[in-house]
Write a protein that holds these residues in place. Structure first.
Motif, mmCIF file in Angstrom:
data_model
loop_
_atom_site.group_PDB
_atom_site.id
_atom_site.type_symbol
_atom_site.label_atom_id
_atom_site.label_comp_id
_atom_site.label_asym_id
_atom_site.label_seq_id
_atom_site.Cartn_x
_atom_site.Cartn_y
_atom_site.Cartn_z
ATOM 1 N N SER A 127 -34.984 -48.543 -33.030
ATOM 2 C CA SER A 127 -35.550 -47.388 -33.186
ATOM 3 C C SER A 127 -36.633 -46.635 -31.838
ATOM 4 N N GLY A 167 -39.635 -44.886 -41.826
ATOM 5 C CA GLY A 167 -38.667 -45.791 -41.909
ATOM 6 C C GLY A 167 -37.154 -45.277 -42.098
ATOM 7 N N GLY A 168 -36.218 -46.125 -41.792
ATOM 8 C CA GLY A 168 -34.829 -45.592 -41.592
ATOM 9 C C GLY A 168 -34.610 -44.509 -40.569
ATOM 10 N N GLY A 213 -38.783 -42.119 -45.811
ATOM 11 C CA GLY A 213 -39.089 -43.464 -45.788
ATOM 12 C C GLY A 213 -40.485 -44.052 -46.124
ATOM 13 N N ALA A 253 -30.907 -44.220 -39.453
ATOM 14 C CA ALA A 253 -29.777 -43.696 -40.317
ATOM 15 C C ALA A 253 -29.062 -42.521 -39.739
ATOM 16 N N ARG A 304 -31.744 -42.021 -50.494
ATOM 17 C CA ARG A 304 -31.893 -42.532 -49.119
ATOM 18 C C ARG A 304 -31.476 -41.348 -48.305
ATOM 19 N N GLU A 311 -38.090 -41.954 -50.810
ATOM 20 C CA GLU A 311 -38.182 -43.216 -50.780
ATOM 21 C C GLU A 311 -37.031 -43.703 -51.570
ATOM 22 N N SER A 312 -36.026 -44.774 -51.136
ATOM 23 C CA SER A 312 -34.912 -45.080 -51.489
ATOM 24 C C SER A 312 -35.146 -46.261 -52.577
#
Length: 403
Positions: free
Chosen positions: A354, A324-325, A256, A328, A306, A279-280
């Protein structure tokens, strides 16, 4: 055993007796066309020119000549950005005998009167020229190993773009040969090619008044990065990298990655550090690549996709940062499972969701859990007050032997 013989631009005349005898006793001599042409008729071995590209063909080439006395030619010191290091990786140190010549670095420093141990080296041979950006700092002396006639112009343009236009440059071509030359100038006024494709560029870094020198310690200014707001801010970045604890030769996953600031500063900590930024979003991935090049780590790998699916096939990391993420499904499980003993996992959380997740992991694995609250002075009417940024929760944990 394969013998690797260092050869200078002065050719046969500059070789010691040990190297001459090794070449005269060889059944096969491998090297580039220029190197092979420097050998006299007394070297009767079969002469094999390097194929292009070399590295993919090298194992097969060595296999075809197995059992014969093979001597490989290298420029200068074979273990200084040379073929010697590659052969040792392939065959192991016991299978390679290295007969070094004087390196181009030593020759350049001898000509300039620079202490070798106080001079930084950057190689542009087979590497992106932007690698130089991380080494350019006020007062530093750098020897750049050039790659072709245009290398001095590349170096001068990069230095000028980074605010080091006043830096004196000396281009030394054909070091050690009768045709050796020296060209002098400054980065900002440099024009024309080097006298020979075999050149090194010696730089004394002098910053212009508008230059913005960047330290090598974590916590570069946020303005050093191109970003859309998805950036680990300066103070948090410094704390995060202290928890990741980069060591020479280690690999980081920056999951992320946003602007890629954690991966960039991990790699800036030591030239041998590597990183993969996951990075998505394609636009952010493109910005990461630009940030990496501008800040001197163009070899930063960007994996678009992702997580956790984007982690498939990546080499095992020594440390993982999740910026980040984190929520998930399966992401933390995947990251933790790929870490070996001594591996570090650091997660930054902003949202309640989170935070709740890393609190669960903290309860299970332990580690260190801290909350950072940063406030910055900013105008309040005609006065100055404190404006708080969103607090960040940082969880860090090291994998033990039996984890």
């Amino acid at each position: 055993m394969i013998t690797v013989a260092g050869l200078g631009a002065d050719g046969w005349d500059g070789l010691p007796g040990t190297t001459r005898r090794a070449l005269e006793a060889a059944e096969v001599v491998m090297g580039g066309p220029r190197q092979l042409e420097l050998l006299p008729a007394s070297v009767v071995a079969e002469r094999v020119r390097w194929p292009s590209p070399l590295l993919p063909a090298l194992p097969g080439l060595l296999e075809r000549h197995a059992g014969r006395e093979v001597c490989v030619l290298a420029s200068g010191d074979p273990m200084f950005y040379g073929i010697g290091s590659t052969l040792v990786r392939l065959l192991g140190a016991p299978g390679v005998r290295v007969l070094p010549h004087v390196s181009s670095l030593s020759l350049a420093c001898a000509r300039l009167g620079w202490p070798v141990e106080q001079t930084e080296t950057v190689s542009l041979v087979g590497r992106p020229p932007e690698t130089l950006n991380a080494a350019a700092l006020p007062g530093r002396r750098i020897v750049v190993l050039g790659a072709g006639h245009d290398a001095p112009s590349q170096v001068a343009a990069l230095l000028t773009a980074r605010g080091y236009g006043p830096s004196p440059i000396t281009v030394l071509s054909d070091l050690g040969a009768a045709t050796e030359t020296a060209q002098h100038g400054t980065a900002g006024t440099w024009t024309g090619p080097a006298a020979s494709p075999l050149n090194v560029i010696a730089v004394e870094c002098v910053a212009a008044q508008d230059a913005e020198p960047l330290a090598l310690v974590p916590g570069l200014p946020d303005s050093a990065y191109e970003h859309d707001g998805q950036l680990t801010k300066r103070e948090v970045r410094a704390v995060t990298l202290s928890r990741l604890a980069p060591r020479p030769g280690e690999l980081l996953w920056d999951v992320g990655a946003g602007a890629g600031s954690i991966a960039v500063e991990w790699m800036r900590s030591h030239p041998s550090c590597a990183a993969v930024a996951v990075e998505s979003r394609p636009d952010r991935a493109a910005a990461i690549r630009r940030n990496a090049a501008r800040l001197g780590v163009p070899s930063l790998r960007v994996a678009e996709g992702r997580a956790p699916a984007a982690l498939d096939g990546l080499p095992a990391p020594d440390a993982v940062f999740v910026g980040g993420g984190v929520t998930a499904p399966g992401l933390l499980e995947r990251c933790w499972s790929r870490l070996g003993p001594g591996g570090r996992l650091v997660v930054n959380a902003v949202t309640l969701e989170s935070e709740a997740l890393i609190a669960q992991w903290y309860g299970r694995l332990g580690g260190d859990l801290v909350r950072l609250a940063v406030q910055r002075a900013s105008p309040v009417g005609g006065f100055t007050g404190w404006r708080p940024a969103m607090p960040i929760t940082v969880w860090s944990v090291t994998r033990e032997e039996d984890a």
